[in-house]
Scaffold this motif. Structure first.
Motif, PDB file in Angstrom:
ATOM      1  N   SER A  12       0.528  -1.162   0.029  1.00 51.66           N
ATOM      2  CA  SER A  12      -0.108   0.447   0.420  1.00 51.66           C
ATOM      3  C   SER A  12       0.657   1.472  -0.357  1.00 51.66           C
ATOM      4  O   SER A  12       1.689   1.481   0.671  1.00 51.66           O
ATOM      5  CB  SER A  12      -1.042   0.431   1.432  1.00 51.66           C
ATOM      6  N   ASP A  13       0.278   2.272  -0.785  1.00 46.94           N
ATOM      7  CA  ASP A  13       0.715   3.445  -0.683  1.00 46.94           C
ATOM      8  C   ASP A  13       0.481   4.434   0.784  1.00 46.94           C
ATOM      9  O   ASP A  13       0.124   3.254   1.707  1.00 46.94           O
ATOM     10  CB  ASP A  13       0.192   4.754  -1.622  1.00 46.94           C
ATOM     11  N   VAL A  14       0.185   5.351   1.382  1.00 48.63           N
ATOM     12  CA  VAL A  14       1.238   5.578   2.715  1.00 48.63           C
ATOM     13  C   VAL A  14      -0.283   7.145   2.739  1.00 48.63           C
ATOM     14  O   VAL A  14      -1.027   7.232   2.048  1.00 48.63           O
ATOM     15  CB  VAL A  14       2.079   5.889   3.217  1.00 48.63           C
ATOM     16  N   ASP A  15       0.158   8.137   2.032  1.00 53.23           N
ATOM     17  CA  ASP A  15      -0.993   9.727   1.663  1.00 53.23           C
ATOM     18  C   ASP A  15      -1.456   9.463   1.252  1.00 53.23           C
ATOM     19  O   ASP A  15      -1.624   8.629  -0.156  1.00 53.23           O
ATOM     20  CB  ASP A  15       0.657  10.816   1.899  1.00 53.23           C
ATOM     21  N   GLY A  16      -3.048   9.197   1.555  1.00 51.35           N
ATOM     22  CA  GLY A  16      -3.860   8.989   0.502  1.00 51.35           C
ATOM     23  C   GLY A  16      -4.185   8.376   0.194  1.00 51.35           C
ATOM     24  O   GLY A  16      -5.133   8.781  -0.515  1.00 51.35           O
ATOM     25  N   THR A  44       2.886  -4.985   3.799  1.00 48.16           N
ATOM     26  CA  THR A  44       4.106  -3.754   3.567  1.00 48.16           C
ATOM     27  C   THR A  44       3.477  -2.253   2.665  1.00 48.16           C
ATOM     28  O   THR A  44       2.434  -2.189   2.525  1.00 48.16           O
ATOM     29  CB  THR A  44       5.549  -4.392   3.016  1.00 48.16           C
ATOM     30  N   ILE A  45       4.580  -1.533   2.856  1.00 48.30           N
ATOM     31  CA  ILE A  45       3.623   0.000   2.476  1.00 48.30           C
ATOM     32  C   ILE A  45       5.341   0.149   1.438  1.00 48.30           C
ATOM     33  O   ILE A  45       6.435  -0.348   1.908  1.00 48.30           O
ATOM     34  CB  ILE A  45       3.617   1.143   3.656  1.00 48.30           C
ATOM     35  N   ILE A  46       5.058   1.426   0.928  1.00 49.69           N
ATOM     36  CA  ILE A  46       5.935   2.437  -0.062  1.00 49.69           C
ATOM     37  C   ILE A  46       5.844   3.465   0.202  1.00 49.69           C
ATOM     38  O   ILE A  46       4.379   3.955  -0.470  1.00 49.69           O
ATOM     39  CB  ILE A  46       6.134   1.820  -1.201  1.00 49.69           C
ATOM     40  N   SER A  47       5.977   4.585  -0.978  1.00 52.25           N
ATOM     41  CA  SER A  47       5.482   6.065   0.353  1.00 52.25           C
ATOM     42  C   SER A  47       7.046   6.874  -0.664  1.00 52.25           C
ATOM     43  O   SER A  47       8.002   6.376  -0.439  1.00 52.25           O
ATOM     44  CB  SER A  47       5.906   6.116   1.117  1.00 52.25           C
TER      45      SER A  47
END
Length: 81
Positions: A12-16, A44-47
């Motif tokens: 998942s993306d983080v912001d928005g 996990t996340i990526i941003s």
């Protein structure tokens, strides 16, 4: 329809996407991540954020899979690797 057994990782993306307007993880998001784990799916996340901006989220969600900061330019784990 996707065969759930073909899914190996949820990213998942983080912001928005993952955090609300106050930049906080909501109880619903935390519960969704817990359901993924219960189903045996890593999360996990990526941003575009730097590593330091992702660590509080990683701690809150207990993410142990590699994460991507700077749009994937830096890949790291919560334990510092």
């Amino acid at each position: 329809m996707t065969d759930a057994s073909a899914i190996r990782l949820v990213v998942s993306d983080v912001d928005g996407t993952l955090v609300d307007r106050a930049k906080q993880i909501t109880p619903g998001v935390a519960a969704a991540v817990a359901r993924l784990r219960a189903a045996g799916l890593p999360f996990t996340i990526i941003s575009a954020r730097p590593r330091s901006g992702l660590m509080p989220i990683a701690e809150t969600l207990a993410i142990d899979a590699p994460m991507g900061a700077f749009n994937g330019g830096t890949v790291f784990t919560r334990d510092g690797r």
